[in-house]
Design an enzyme around this catalytic site. Structure first.
Site, PDB file in Angstrom:
ATOM      1  N   GLU A 175       0.825  -1.223   0.000  1.00 42.11           N
ATOM      2  CA  GLU A 175       0.000   0.000   0.000  1.00 42.11           C
ATOM      3  C   GLU A 175       0.855   1.267   0.000  1.00 42.11           C
ATOM      4  OE1 GLU A 175      -3.085  -0.206   3.020  1.00 42.11           O
ATOM      5  OE2 GLU A 175      -4.118  -1.767   1.897  1.00 42.11           O
ATOM      6  N   GLU A 294      -5.522  -8.379  -0.440  1.00 37.83           N
ATOM      7  CA  GLU A 294      -6.244  -8.047   0.801  1.00 37.83           C
ATOM      8  C   GLU A 294      -7.693  -7.816   0.437  1.00 37.83           C
ATOM      9  OE1 GLU A 294      -4.763  -5.140   3.582  1.00 37.83           O
ATOM     10  OE2 GLU A 294      -2.695  -5.573   3.028  1.00 37.83           O
TER      11      GLU A 294
HETATM   12  O1  AHR Z   1      -5.146  -5.956   6.869  1.00 35.00           O
HETATM   13  C1  AHR Z   1      -5.054  -4.832   7.687  1.00 35.00           C
HETATM   14  C2  AHR Z   1      -4.332  -3.674   7.008  1.00 35.00           C
HETATM   15  O2  AHR Z   1      -5.124  -3.199   5.969  1.00 35.00           O
HETATM   16  C3  AHR Z   1      -3.019  -3.999   6.341  1.00 35.00           C
HETATM   17  O3  AHR Z   1      -1.952  -3.935   7.219  1.00 35.00           O
HETATM   18  C4  AHR Z   1      -2.899  -2.913   5.323  1.00 35.00           C
HETATM   19  O4  AHR Z   1      -2.164  -3.312   4.205  1.00 35.00           O
HETATM   20  C5  AHR Z   1      -4.333  -2.548   4.994  1.00 35.00           C
HETATM   21  O5  AHR Z   1      -4.536  -1.188   5.048  1.00 35.00           O
END
Ligand code: AHR
Length: 503
Positions: A175, A294
């Site tokens: 990210e 994610e």
């Molecule tokens: O999964 C929780 C968080 O969400 C992770 O650390 C991050 O990559 C995202 O913002």
């Protein structure tokens, strides 16, 4: 009389693509109680000789998780991987600025690799491109994958790991577009460092597969220009682009919440377009595929997390307790991934244990399955094979964010080896069951193996340590073959359905 009738046609020869089993991946970050109290708790009565919780391992194995991302997430952008290897008594305690906790480094790369073996899974390792860069990334790769005869590989051997770990899949940071990220970057800055890191990692080990960071969500201002810029700079050296998306229902608008996966569909389609645009621009041969590394529902824990004391070890962070409607959204998101199985080759339900997770534990106590565990498990167990083009006819509704939301969300996977077709279907209707007709055209002599249903009169019903089986699927769905060789079923209101057919 119901007006909610829906139908679906599938044909053996109308194929979306092969399912890459890695779309059923998950994620373990050094965050909250994912590692400490989740997979690792040496004082737990069910811990093994390395301190891993065997009750958790059993729940993970039952999901047949093919790949697990590690060690972050936001955590990785400030992580020095060297802190997590070597004698445990010498490992430093460090502040983790991402989650405002103390990281004791009791678990690091080698322990995680041991855990992966025990869980029957593979790692998807992330390198720190926030506070660090290509040099540390190539050292880490040399430590992990080089056989011997170099400083870092010999150091691994001196730590008791003679054989190289042969880690194939690597994320180039996490990210990096987000201002919350340590060392966040502009698309240009990130594209350059990702490309240089990728080059050096490939030179260290040509067998690796590399994932570049896409946008943190579709709500980022830089989306999707970020992806175009990053790929323009790194196309030659990366294989995948990452996508991240979480959904919530803070206003309690369930119809709109259940419609959110339409946003995921369009996110995926947009990123495929950007990848293909870049390929055309570069006159390239290589297709860049997608790693949706994610995805989940995440919002229940936002308020309670604001009250946590900073700088403690493994506080109960991001501990969303999932209800029945969350499981339906997770089901719809799984269907979205499958519908583009031709291009989505990896995906990670974020995360696996305690932190926005299908598995919950008590420190020193029980481990149990959240509501979202089941759709994830069904897709992982029965969703392997070839995705067939889902021609779906369904009545529709409009929600706050979307128009023309089909009440039926569905996809079919053909497992030729087993001679099975599995239909995954969500009835988004909150009041009415849905008469459902499936035309299997070229499949002859079909019989229904089972029709699994997850339903609940209370959309907010949850599983807890005290009541771990309040929301569970049952096998009492009524799918049956008609005289004309079709399959008919009634899909209960607000339900997740798995119809397994012998073909
Ligand atoms: O999964 C929780 C968080 O969400 C992770 O650390 C991050 O990559 C995202 O913002």
């Amino acid at each position: 009389m119901t007006t909610n009738k829906a139908s679906m046609i599938i044909d053996k020869d109308f194929q979306v693509g092969e399912v890459d089993k890695r779309i059923y991946g998950s994620f373990i970050e050094h965050l909250g109680r994912a590692v400490y109290g989740g997979i690792y708790e040496p004082d737990h009565p069910q811990a093994d000789d390395q301190g891993f919780r065997t009750d958790v391992l059993e729940l993970v194995k039952a999901l047949d998780v093919p790949i697990v991302r590690y060690p972050g997430g936001n955590f990785v952008s400030g992580y020095n991987w060297e802190d997590g290897v070597g004698p445990k008594e010498l490992r430093p305690r460090k502040l983790d600025l991402a989650w405002r906790t103390v990281e004791p480094n009791w678990v690091g790369l080698n322990e995680f690799m041991d855990w992966c073996k025990k869980a029957g899974t593979e790692p998807m390792m992330a390198v720190n491109l926030g506070t660090r860069g290509p040099d540390e990334a190539r050292n880490l790769l040399e430590y992990a994958n080089h056989t011997s005869g170099s400083y870092w590989s010999d150091l691994r051997i001196s730590h008791g790991y003679k054989e190289p770990h042969k880690i194939k899949t690597w994320c180039l940071g996490n990210e990096m577009d987000g201002p919350w990220q340590m060392g966040s970057k502009t698309a240009y800055e990130y594209g350059r460092i990702a490309n240089e890191t990728a080059k050096m990692m490939r030179w260290t080990d040509p067998t690796v597969e590399l994932v570049a960071c896409g946008s943190s969500s579709i709500h980022m201002k830089t989306y999707p220009e970020w992806e175009a810029t990053v790929l323009d700079l790194a196309y030659e050296n990366v294989d995948y682009l990452s996508l991240h998306q979480y959904y919530g229902n803070p206003k309690g608008d369930t119809a709109n919440f259940l419609a959110q996966s339409l946003g995921m569909d369009s996110f995926i389609n947009t990123i495929i377009s950007v990848c293909d645009y870049t390929q055309a621009k570069k006159r390239g041969k290589k297709k860049i595929n997608l790693s949706f590394d994610e995805w989940n529902v995440w919002f229940h824990s936002h308020e309670q997390d604001k009250k946590l004391e900073p700088w403690t070890i493994a506080p109960p962070q991001l501990e969303d307790i999932y209800n029945h409607e969350d499981a339906l959204v997770v089901g719809c998101m799984l269907i979205s991934l499958l519908k583009r199985a031709d291009r989505v080759k990896m995906a990670c339900l974020a995360q696996l244990v305690n932190v926005i997770a299908p598995i919950m534990t008590e420190n020193g106590g029980a481990a149990w399955k959240q509501t979202i565990y089941y759709p994830y498990m069904h897709a992982s167990l029965y969703g392997r094979g070839t995705v067939l083009v889902p021609l779906v006819k369904s009545p529709k509704y409009d929600s706050a964010d979307f128009t023309d939301v089909p009440y039926l969300e569905a996809v079919a996977v053909h497992n030729e080896e087993l001679g099975e077709v599995t239909i995954f279907a969500v009835n988004r209707h909150l009041e009415e069951p849905m008469p459902f007709e499936l035309d299997l055209r070229s499949f002859a002599n079909c019989s229904v193996i089972e029709h699994i249903v997850q339903e609940n009169d209370d959309l907010k019903a949850v599983n807890t340590a005290a009541e771990p089986n309040r929301v569970t699927p049952h096998k009492g769905g009524n799918a049956a073959v008609t005289d004309g060789g079709k399959i008919e079923a009634s899909l209960p209101k607000a339900s997740w359905n798995v119809i397994r057919v012998k073909v």
